[in-house]
Design an enzyme around this catalytic site. Structure first.
Site, PDB file in Angstrom:
ATOM      1  N   ASP A 130      -5.490  -1.063  -8.401  1.00  0.00           N
ATOM      2  CA  ASP A 130      -5.148  -1.938  -7.277  1.00  0.00           C
ATOM      3  C   ASP A 130      -5.865  -3.267  -7.499  1.00  0.00           C
ATOM      4  OD1 ASP A 130      -4.532  -3.133  -4.908  1.00  0.00           O
ATOM      5  OD2 ASP A 130      -5.425  -1.599  -3.623  1.00  0.00           O
TER       6      ASP A 130
ATOM      7  N   GLU B 113     -14.966  -0.812  -6.529  1.00  0.00           N
ATOM      8  CA  GLU B 113     -14.708  -2.215  -6.178  1.00  0.00           C
ATOM      9  C   GLU B 113     -15.924  -3.042  -6.598  1.00  0.00           C
ATOM     10  OE1 GLU B 113     -13.848  -5.702  -5.337  1.00  0.00           O
ATOM     11  OE2 GLU B 113     -12.238  -4.347  -4.653  1.00  0.00           O
TER      12      GLU B 113
ATOM     13  N   HIS C 236       0.815  -1.216   0.000  1.00  0.00           N
ATOM     14  CA  HIS C 236       0.000   0.000   0.000  1.00  0.00           C
ATOM     15  C   HIS C 236       0.849   1.266   0.000  1.00  0.00           C
ATOM     16  CE1 HIS C 236      -3.231  -2.857   1.568  1.00  0.00           C
ATOM     17  NE2 HIS C 236      -3.581  -2.494   0.359  1.00  0.00           N
TER      18      HIS C 236
ATOM     19  N   THR D 283      -6.327  -7.532  -8.536  1.00  0.00           N
ATOM     20  CA  THR D 283      -5.829  -8.885  -8.321  1.00  0.00           C
ATOM     21  C   THR D 283      -5.077  -9.319  -9.580  1.00  0.00           C
ATOM     22  OG1 THR D 283      -7.914  -9.748  -9.189  1.00  0.00           O
ATOM     23  CG2 THR D 283      -7.755  -9.472  -6.806  1.00  0.00           C
ATOM     24  N   ASP D 284      -4.609 -10.560  -9.598  1.00  0.00           N
ATOM     25  CA  ASP D 284      -3.998 -11.091 -10.811  1.00  0.00           C
ATOM     26  C   ASP D 284      -5.039 -11.140 -11.928  1.00  0.00           C
ATOM     27  OD1 ASP D 284      -1.539 -11.508  -9.550  1.00  0.00           O
ATOM     28  OD2 ASP D 284      -2.149 -13.472  -8.800  1.00  0.00           O
TER      29      ASP D 284
ATOM     30  N   GLY E 297     -15.063  -1.618 -12.586  1.00  0.00           N
ATOM     31  CA  GLY E 297     -14.152  -0.523 -12.894  1.00  0.00           C
ATOM     32  C   GLY E 297     -13.946  -0.319 -14.380  1.00  0.00           C
TER      33      GLY E 297
END
Length: 284
Positions: free
Chosen positions: A155, A106, A62, A157-158, A138
């Site tokens: 930000d 999100e 972060h 995830t894979d 998003g």
């Protein structure tokens, strides 16, 4: 009987943590969300069985997804965070009085609900009046935005499941349009340690290079991420992340960080030769 959590990094490598207790498990509309209490790393959240965040080392990721951009342009006022459901990125952004508004998009509400319950020190700023939490895709959210944001932080995830579309050329183009004329984009860019991850990292870097005049790679050491070594892209319409670093200005703000500092900032962009070669060759 001992209980262990293991994440398979490759066919030949696994990362394991000894578990005290399985605190939470549920299937959202998008992915399986689990929280495990570990002996060494505190609470751990996994998405579809893969590490998302741990209490012990979350500050590294972060710090490094947020502060390098703010140290280059301390006048950032409007920020878009795509993903980031644990809240750590927003927590770091809220340390800057000059930031006027953050949109955090999100897709999975369960991630945020779980973070608020089991990771209160990470999710502590999600209810800040400067923050709008939007439960949306998003990719769709950014499509109609133009000249809106000073900074976009992906930000993610894979690139599997909900994160898959956040590594495409179309998405990056939409982000480029959504940024102001001096805008900065940061995205996490996988590990160069394992080829299957770095194929994605090289592809992301090449796509950004085709649209942004300045794209530089920087690094951080994150023990619970594959390889323990992670990369980020710094893509900007105007600023060079090293030449335009405002060390004196940033240090005068007295921002409380556990990992980032402006000396480390310079070193983070000095990537090892084997990583440079992979980027220059365009393959793993």
């Amino acid at each position: 009987m001992e209980l262990w959590y293991s994440e398979k990094h490759t066919d030949n490598v696994s990362f394991s943590l000894k578990i005290k207790e399985h605190l939470f498990s549920a299937q959202s509309d998008f992915q399986r969300v689990d929280v495990l209490a570990t002996y060494e790393y505190g609470n751990l959240m996994t998405l579809d069985g893969l590490v998302m965040v741990t209490e012990k080392d979350e500050f590294i990721y972060h710090d490094m997804i947020v502060h390098p951009a703010l140290a280059v342009n301390p006048n950032i006022k409007k920020v878009l965070v795509i993903g980031g459901g644990d809240g750590g990125t927003v927590r770091e952004l809220m340390k800057y009085p000059a930031i006027e508004h953050v949109d955090m998009v999100e897709i999975d509400k369960m991630v945020i609900d779980v973070a608020k319950k089991f990771f209160p020190t990470i999710s502590c700023e999600l209810d800040n009046e400067k923050v709008s939490v939007l439960y949306e895709d998003g990719i769709k959210f950014v499509k109609d935005k133009e000249n809106t944001y000073d900074l976009i932080l992906i930000d993610s995830t894979d690139p599997i499941g909900p994160g898959e579309g956040l590594f495409t050329t179309d998405f990056y183009n939409d982000c480029f349009k959504a940024l102001k004329e001096d805008g900065i984009l940061i995205n996490q860019n996988e590990t160069p340690v394992y080829d299957k991850f770095f194929e994605v990292g090289i592809s992301s870097y090449k796509k950004l290079k085709k649209m942004f005049p300045i794209v530089e790679v920087y690094q951080a050491h994150i023990p619970t991420y594959p390889g323990g070594y992670w990369l980020f892209n710094f893509a900007s319409k105007k600023y060079n992340p090293v030449k335009d670093l405002k060390s004196k200005t940033w240090n005068s703000l007295n921002i409380d960080t556990k990992y980032y500092n402006t000396n480390l900032h310079k070193g983070a962009f000095a990537i090892p030769n084997y990583v440079k070669e992979k980027f220059n060759n365009g393959n793993v």
